[in-house]
Motif scaffolding. Structure first.
Motif, PDB file in Angstrom:
ATOM      1  N   TYR A  27     -56.941 -53.475  -6.077  1.00  0.00           N
ATOM      2  CA  TYR A  27     -56.785 -51.907  -5.233  1.00  0.00           C
ATOM      3  C   TYR A  27     -56.866 -51.503  -6.531  1.00  0.00           C
ATOM      4  N   GLU A  28     -56.749 -49.873  -5.940  1.00  0.00           N
ATOM      5  CA  GLU A  28     -56.640 -48.365  -7.284  1.00  0.00           C
ATOM      6  C   GLU A  28     -56.611 -48.046  -6.893  1.00  0.00           C
ATOM      7  N   LEU A  29     -55.626 -46.878  -7.455  1.00  0.00           N
ATOM      8  CA  LEU A  29     -55.203 -45.495  -7.135  1.00  0.00           C
ATOM      9  C   LEU A  29     -55.504 -45.007  -8.008  1.00  0.00           C
ATOM     10  N   SER A  30     -56.161 -43.406  -7.621  1.00  0.00           N
ATOM     11  CA  SER A  30     -56.557 -42.512  -9.348  1.00  0.00           C
ATOM     12  C   SER A  30     -55.469 -41.159  -8.235  1.00  0.00           C
ATOM     13  N   LEU A  31     -54.409 -41.023  -9.675  1.00  0.00           N
ATOM     14  CA  LEU A  31     -53.759 -39.313  -9.312  1.00  0.00           C
ATOM     15  C   LEU A  31     -54.329 -38.389 -10.856  1.00  0.00           C
ATOM     16  N   ASP A  32     -54.182 -37.113  -9.800  1.00  0.00           N
ATOM     17  CA  ASP A  32     -53.852 -35.950 -10.401  1.00  0.00           C
ATOM     18  C   ASP A  32     -52.677 -35.856 -11.043  1.00  0.00           C
ATOM     19  N   GLY A  33     -53.049 -36.253 -12.248  1.00  0.00           N
ATOM     20  CA  GLY A  33     -51.393 -36.076 -12.940  1.00  0.00           C
ATOM     21  C   GLY A  33     -50.733 -37.345 -13.179  1.00  0.00           C
ATOM     22  N   GLY A  34     -49.251 -37.144 -13.453  1.00  0.00           N
ATOM     23  CA  GLY A  34     -48.566 -38.504 -13.787  1.00  0.00           C
ATOM     24  C   GLY A  34     -48.329 -38.721 -11.557  1.00  0.00           C
ATOM     25  N   ALA A  35     -47.018 -39.656 -11.633  1.00  0.00           N
ATOM     26  CA  ALA A  35     -46.146 -40.148 -10.443  1.00  0.00           C
ATOM     27  C   ALA A  35     -45.232 -40.757 -11.029  1.00  0.00           C
ATOM     28  N   VAL A  36     -43.820 -40.000 -10.334  1.00  0.00           N
ATOM     29  CA  VAL A  36     -42.586 -40.907  -9.746  1.00  0.00           C
ATOM     30  C   VAL A  36     -42.494 -41.249  -8.377  1.00  0.00           C
ATOM     31  N   ASP A  37     -42.787 -42.207  -8.461  1.00  0.00           N
ATOM     32  CA  ASP A  37     -43.613 -42.284  -7.050  1.00  0.00           C
ATOM     33  C   ASP A  37     -42.850 -43.888  -6.365  1.00  0.00           C
ATOM     34  N   SER A  38     -43.206 -44.614  -5.043  1.00  0.00           N
ATOM     35  CA  SER A  38     -43.372 -45.620  -4.479  1.00  0.00           C
ATOM     36  C   SER A  38     -44.581 -46.378  -4.490  1.00  0.00           C
ATOM     37  N   LEU A  39     -45.040 -47.427  -4.150  1.00  0.00           N
ATOM     38  CA  LEU A  39     -46.091 -47.470  -3.519  1.00  0.00           C
ATOM     39  C   LEU A  39     -45.562 -48.953  -1.923  1.00  0.00           C
ATOM     40  N   VAL A  66     -41.886 -52.242  -0.676  1.00  0.00           N
ATOM     41  CA  VAL A  66     -42.044 -51.156  -0.926  1.00  0.00           C
ATOM     42  C   VAL A  66     -41.653 -50.915  -2.689  1.00  0.00           C
ATOM     43  N   MET A  67     -42.428 -50.770  -3.632  1.00  0.00           N
ATOM     44  CA  MET A  67     -42.327 -51.056  -5.101  1.00  0.00           C
ATOM     45  C   MET A  67     -41.845 -49.162  -5.526  1.00  0.00           C
ATOM     46  N   PHE A  90     -44.999 -43.506  -1.745  1.00  0.00           N
ATOM     47  CA  PHE A  90     -44.230 -43.075  -1.089  1.00  0.00           C
ATOM     48  C   PHE A  90     -44.873 -41.778   0.511  1.00  0.00           C
ATOM     49  N   SER A  91     -45.047 -40.753  -0.571  1.00  0.00           N
ATOM     50  CA  SER A  91     -45.194 -39.501  -0.200  1.00  0.00           C
ATOM     51  C   SER A  91     -46.806 -39.340   0.612  1.00  0.00           C
ATOM     52  N   GLY A  92     -47.070 -40.325   0.761  1.00  0.00           N
ATOM     53  CA  GLY A  92     -48.577 -40.399   1.636  1.00  0.00           C
ATOM     54  C   GLY A  92     -49.987 -39.381   0.926  1.00  0.00           C
ATOM     55  N   SER A  93     -49.347 -39.039  -0.268  1.00  0.00           N
ATOM     56  CA  SER A  93     -50.711 -38.259  -0.938  1.00  0.00           C
ATOM     57  C   SER A  93     -52.087 -39.238  -1.420  1.00  0.00           C
ATOM     58  N   HIS A  94     -51.522 -40.613  -2.090  1.00  0.00           N
ATOM     59  CA  HIS A  94     -52.729 -41.050  -2.000  1.00  0.00           C
ATOM     60  C   HIS A  94     -52.626 -42.602  -0.979  1.00  0.00           C
ATOM     61  N   ARG A  95     -53.971 -43.506  -1.165  1.00  0.00           N
ATOM     62  CA  ARG A  95     -53.935 -44.562   0.445  1.00  0.00           C
ATOM     63  C   ARG A  95     -55.006 -44.698  -0.433  1.00  0.00           C
ATOM     64  N   THR A  96     -54.892 -46.003  -0.184  1.00  0.00           N
ATOM     65  CA  THR A  96     -56.211 -47.118   0.075  1.00  0.00           C
ATOM     66  C   THR A  96     -55.621 -48.465   0.080  1.00  0.00           C
ATOM     67  N   SER A  97     -56.701 -49.672  -0.116  1.00  0.00           N
ATOM     68  CA  SER A  97     -57.119 -50.902   0.557  1.00  0.00           C
ATOM     69  C   SER A  97     -57.169 -51.647  -0.224  1.00  0.00           C
TER      70      SER A  97
END
Length: 370
Positions: free
Chosen positions: A208-220, A235-236, A194-201
């Motif tokens: 799909y797979e998203l790799s994040l630096d650190g944890g996340a409290v967000d929405s996809l 929006v999940m 939701f923050s737009g910091s990570h994106r893929t298709s």
């Protein structure tokens, strides 16, 4: 849930922003100092009803604007998307915004299931008096049942979370998207935080797979024309710690399930058909507010076991949304359906379409140049 922001110099360059509470939005003061407008959703909110609010006038302090999004079938509250306006002038080159998601429990109570606030962080003021945006302050949280390792997502979405550890500081979110109308994976779905910091298709297998630096409290956020077409929730919420793994998968139901969910007014003897599609111009751009109508013949009409009418002609119509999509219900399997598309009161397209056994018609229309 407060963030103190500063940019430039002087007291007017500082402000404390918070996540708005329900009591704030429902207060007499807020209602009398803001203007409200009903809007139709587009993009991730396509198919939802929105109550947009803006300050009636800007004062000297930060104020709220945003949209309360509602489910059009039940008028229940889905989420609040908000922006802070009139933030310190030195920080106005970036947005200060956030989101609050709401959930109704089995007992009827409502809770905040997720919240997020993101505001710009400014550095020292330059010669112009405006601070350079050096980053963002982000805070948020998510509510889950005590002891539950998973977040139960909306209908058509399977969501599980694993505590399997990965590399230190690394978190991973993966999943797949399946199109139940075709029985095949759905490739090319844009998946982003939701923050737009990570994106893929999604790939050809729908994964799909998203790799994040650190944890996340967000929405996809899942974006694809077919998800919009069938009014799928896109929006999940997701929570994963800095060494965790999470899986969020989306599945478009079958035609039969979609028809029952989106066209519930049909009876067993006269089931209601579902027609969906997009209206575009010759260049492929969406045509908003086009009138799409469907006309068909009903061979017989029964009431309490008695025949009361035969060969009745019926018509239903709907206007396209901002993305050019339409969804209408009502026809039966008795006869072909005649579709007409008009813009500005002028008929532009007319087509006769047979009704398939599934009673679901997927039809896109192209508006020819005048």
């Amino acid at each position: 849930h407060l963030i103190d922001v500063a940019g430039g110099a002087g007291p007017s360059a500082r402000a404390t922003l918070s996540v708005p509470e329900a009591a704030t939005l429902l207060s007499d003061e807020f209602i009398t100092t803001h203007c409200f407008t009903g809007i139709r959703g587009a993009g991730p909110e396509n198919g939802l009803l929105g109550l947009e609010f803006k300050p009636a006038k800007l004062g000297t302090k930060p104020d709220l604007s945003g949209v309360l999004w509602l489910d059009p079938s039940t008028y229940s509250l889905r989420h609040l998307a908000f922006d802070y306006v009139n933030i310190p002038a030195s920080l106005r080159g970036a947005r200060a915004n956030g989101r609050v998601d709401y959930q109704q429990l089995a007992g009827g109570e409502w809770i905040v299931s997720r919240w997020q606030l993101r505001v710009p962080r400014g550095g020292p003021a330059g010669p112009s008096g405006r601070s350079a945006i050096t980053g963002y302050h982000e805070i948020g949280g998510i509510a889950r049942s005590a002891g539950s390792p998973a977040i139960v997502a909306a209908t058509g979405v399977a969501s599980t979370q694993s505590a399997v550890a990965g590399p230190i500081g690394s978190a991973r979110i993966s999943g797949s998207v399946l199109d139940g109308t075709t029985g095949r994976p759905l490739a090319g779905v844009e998946v982003s935080t939701f923050s737009g910091s990570h994106r893929t298709s999604t790939n050809s297998g729908g994964g799909y797979e998203l790799s994040l630096d650190g944890g996340a409290v967000d929405s996809l956020v899942f974006e694809h024309p077919r998800l919009s077409l069938f009014r799928m929730p896109r929006v999940m919420p997701v929570f994963v710690n800095e060494r965790g793994r999470a899986q969020i998968s989306v599945a478009i139901p079958s035609h039969a399930v979609l028809r029952q969910a989106l066209c519930p007014s049909g009876s067993r003897l006269q089931p209601s058909g579902l027609a969906v599609g997009y209206v575009r111009d010759e260049s492929g751009n969406p045509v908003e507010d086009a009138m799409v109508s469907a006309t068909w013949q009903v061979k017989w009409i029964e009431e309490k076991g008695r025949l009361i009418s035969t060969n009745e002609r019926r018509t239903t119509d709907v206007r396209t949304g901002a993305d050019g999509s339409y969804l209408l219900c009502g026809y039966t399997r008795d006869a072909p359906v005649t579709f007409r598309v008009a813009t500005g009161g002028i008929l532009r397209v007319e087509e006769h379409v047979p009704v398939p056994r599934t009673l679901v018609i997927e039809r896109d229309f192209r508006i020819p140049a005048r």
